[in-house]
Write a protein that holds these residues in place. Sequence first.
Motif, PDB file in Angstrom:
ATOM      1  N   LEU A  47       0.810  -1.157   0.000  1.00 14.28           N
ATOM      2  CA  LEU A  47      -0.004  -0.262  -0.041  1.00 14.28           C
ATOM      3  C   LEU A  47       0.788   1.364   0.082  1.00 14.28           C
ATOM      4  O   LEU A  47       1.905   1.424   0.513  1.00 14.28           O
ATOM      5  N   PRO A  48       0.532   2.208  -0.784  1.00 18.05           N
ATOM      6  CA  PRO A  48       1.320   3.646  -0.745  1.00 18.05           C
ATOM      7  C   PRO A  48       1.509   4.013   0.585  1.00 18.05           C
ATOM      8  O   PRO A  48       0.791   3.813   1.601  1.00 18.05           O
ATOM      9  N   LYS A  49       2.535   4.786   0.996  1.00 18.87           N
ATOM     10  CA  LYS A  49       2.808   5.404   2.313  1.00 18.87           C
ATOM     11  C   LYS A  49       1.706   6.072   2.773  1.00 18.87           C
ATOM     12  O   LYS A  49       1.366   6.322   4.155  1.00 18.87           O
ATOM     13  N   ASN A  50       0.897   6.779   1.913  1.00 20.78           N
ATOM     14  CA  ASN A  50      -0.203   7.759   2.433  1.00 20.78           C
ATOM     15  C   ASN A  50      -1.524   7.120   2.412  1.00 20.78           C
ATOM     16  O   ASN A  50      -2.562   8.050   2.349  1.00 20.78           O
ATOM     17  N   TYR A  51      -1.597   5.864   2.230  1.00 18.18           N
ATOM     18  CA  TYR A  51      -2.834   5.263   2.127  1.00 18.18           C
ATOM     19  C   TYR A  51      -3.883   5.331   3.268  1.00 18.18           C
ATOM     20  O   TYR A  51      -5.108   5.654   3.004  1.00 18.18           O
ATOM     21  N   THR A  52      -3.173   5.219   4.463  1.00 17.91           N
ATOM     22  CA  THR A  52      -4.085   5.008   5.612  1.00 17.91           C
ATOM     23  C   THR A  52      -4.478   6.431   6.100  1.00 17.91           C
ATOM     24  O   THR A  52      -5.657   6.888   6.728  1.00 17.91           O
ATOM     25  N   THR A  53      -3.972   7.462   5.562  1.00 15.73           N
ATOM     26  CA  THR A  53      -4.111   8.943   5.950  1.00 15.73           C
ATOM     27  C   THR A  53      -4.877   9.633   4.585  1.00 15.73           C
ATOM     28  O   THR A  53      -5.015  10.992   4.759  1.00 15.73           O
ATOM     29  N   SER A  54      -5.135   8.983   3.684  1.00 15.32           N
ATOM     30  CA  SER A  54      -6.019   9.548   2.625  1.00 15.32           C
ATOM     31  C   SER A  54      -7.290   8.952   2.344  1.00 15.32           C
ATOM     32  O   SER A  54      -7.469   7.842   3.181  1.00 15.32           O
ATOM     33  N   LEU A  86       9.022   1.980  -5.089  1.00 21.85           N
ATOM     34  CA  LEU A  86       7.785   2.896  -5.037  1.00 21.85           C
ATOM     35  C   LEU A  86       7.840   3.573  -3.783  1.00 21.85           C
ATOM     36  O   LEU A  86       7.237   4.948  -3.869  1.00 21.85           O
ATOM     37  N   ASP A  87       8.295   3.588  -2.582  1.00 24.28           N
ATOM     38  CA  ASP A  87       8.457   4.369  -1.334  1.00 24.28           C
ATOM     39  C   ASP A  87       9.302   5.499  -1.754  1.00 24.28           C
ATOM     40  O   ASP A  87       9.190   6.647  -1.585  1.00 24.28           O
ATOM     41  N   SER A  88      10.385   5.415  -2.600  1.00 27.39           N
ATOM     42  CA  SER A  88      11.347   6.188  -2.798  1.00 27.39           C
ATOM     43  C   SER A  88      10.954   7.506  -3.891  1.00 27.39           C
ATOM     44  O   SER A  88      11.383   8.272  -3.792  1.00 27.39           O
ATOM     45  N   ILE A  89       9.812   7.082  -4.591  1.00 26.84           N
ATOM     46  CA  ILE A  89       9.373   8.159  -5.436  1.00 26.84           C
ATOM     47  C   ILE A  89       7.914   8.208  -5.108  1.00 26.84           C
ATOM     48  O   ILE A  89       6.839   9.002  -5.957  1.00 26.84           O
ATOM     49  N   ASN A  90       7.371   7.851  -3.887  1.00 22.73           N
ATOM     50  CA  ASN A  90       6.125   8.247  -3.359  1.00 22.73           C
ATOM     51  C   ASN A  90       4.936   7.847  -4.182  1.00 22.73           C
ATOM     52  O   ASN A  90       4.061   8.609  -4.649  1.00 22.73           O
ATOM     53  N   ALA A  91       5.155   6.735  -5.023  1.00 22.91           N
ATOM     54  CA  ALA A  91       4.352   6.210  -5.927  1.00 22.91           C
ATOM     55  C   ALA A  91       2.865   6.037  -5.394  1.00 22.91           C
ATOM     56  O   ALA A  91       2.541   5.485  -4.132  1.00 22.91           O
TER      57      ALA A  91
END
Length: 266
Positions: A47-54, A86-91
């Motif tokens: 899951l993208p880094k911002n999944y839980t906050t979006s 994917l984390d490195s490019i905020n995918a």
Amino acid sequence: MKQFLSILLLLIFWDTNAQQSTASKQVSTFTIDAPQLKTTKKIWIYLPKNYTTSTKNYPVIYMHDAQNLFDATTSYVGEWNVDETLDSINAQAIVIGIEHGGDKRIDELTPFKNEKYGGGSADNYLDFIVKTLKPKVDSTYRTKTNKRNTAIFGSSLGGLVSFYAAIKYPEVFGKVGCFSPSFWFGRKEMNDLLAKTKDFDTKIYFLCGDNEGDADVIPDMKNIAHWVNTKRCECKKLNKEVIVKGGQHNEKMWRENFKKAYLWLF
């Protein structure tokens, strides 16, 4: 004796650390029944880094050989580092990794039978993805469900089955990552299938190395890419061909080129 114990403790410490997972905290797993394959499948999900906050929905990439995607402890000869990349490019994408079936891998990832290696059960494998796994993913996570936002990606036999998936389910998969595709496995059958396929508008990233140990990998890939180009105007820029100088048939090449493929596809 003390020296022996010290060495033993050192070896235990080294082994414990060597076995620590390298998967990021955004990666988890679950198990799902796969009736089409008469088995259960372990699924890895990134899951993208911002999944839980979006609250937004995300594109989804389905990838094969999940054991080699995220974690060095489960990989055969090195991982793809999909999560770190994917984390490195905020995918902004979800990745669904499907574990291969061990000694069933060739069966699952090949659409045609090979006289020497057997295989030929990819229809069942893809039916599992489309009819069982994808509905589960779409109902559990915030996904963009249309073909434009659904990709399938793999290497070697995974590259072969990913391309085949776009032929069989053009309404599901709108993007394909096709690395080091094993088109040799059923060359005649694939050509026969292509001759019957009229429309094809899937976006595809083709990649192979010039040092893969198979003299046919480049001409096979170019042959398929040429067929793709005959199905639409090249001006649409719906496919890309990359030949990596010195590239070998291994996770290192696939890992080093995954980011470029993701960015081009999405």
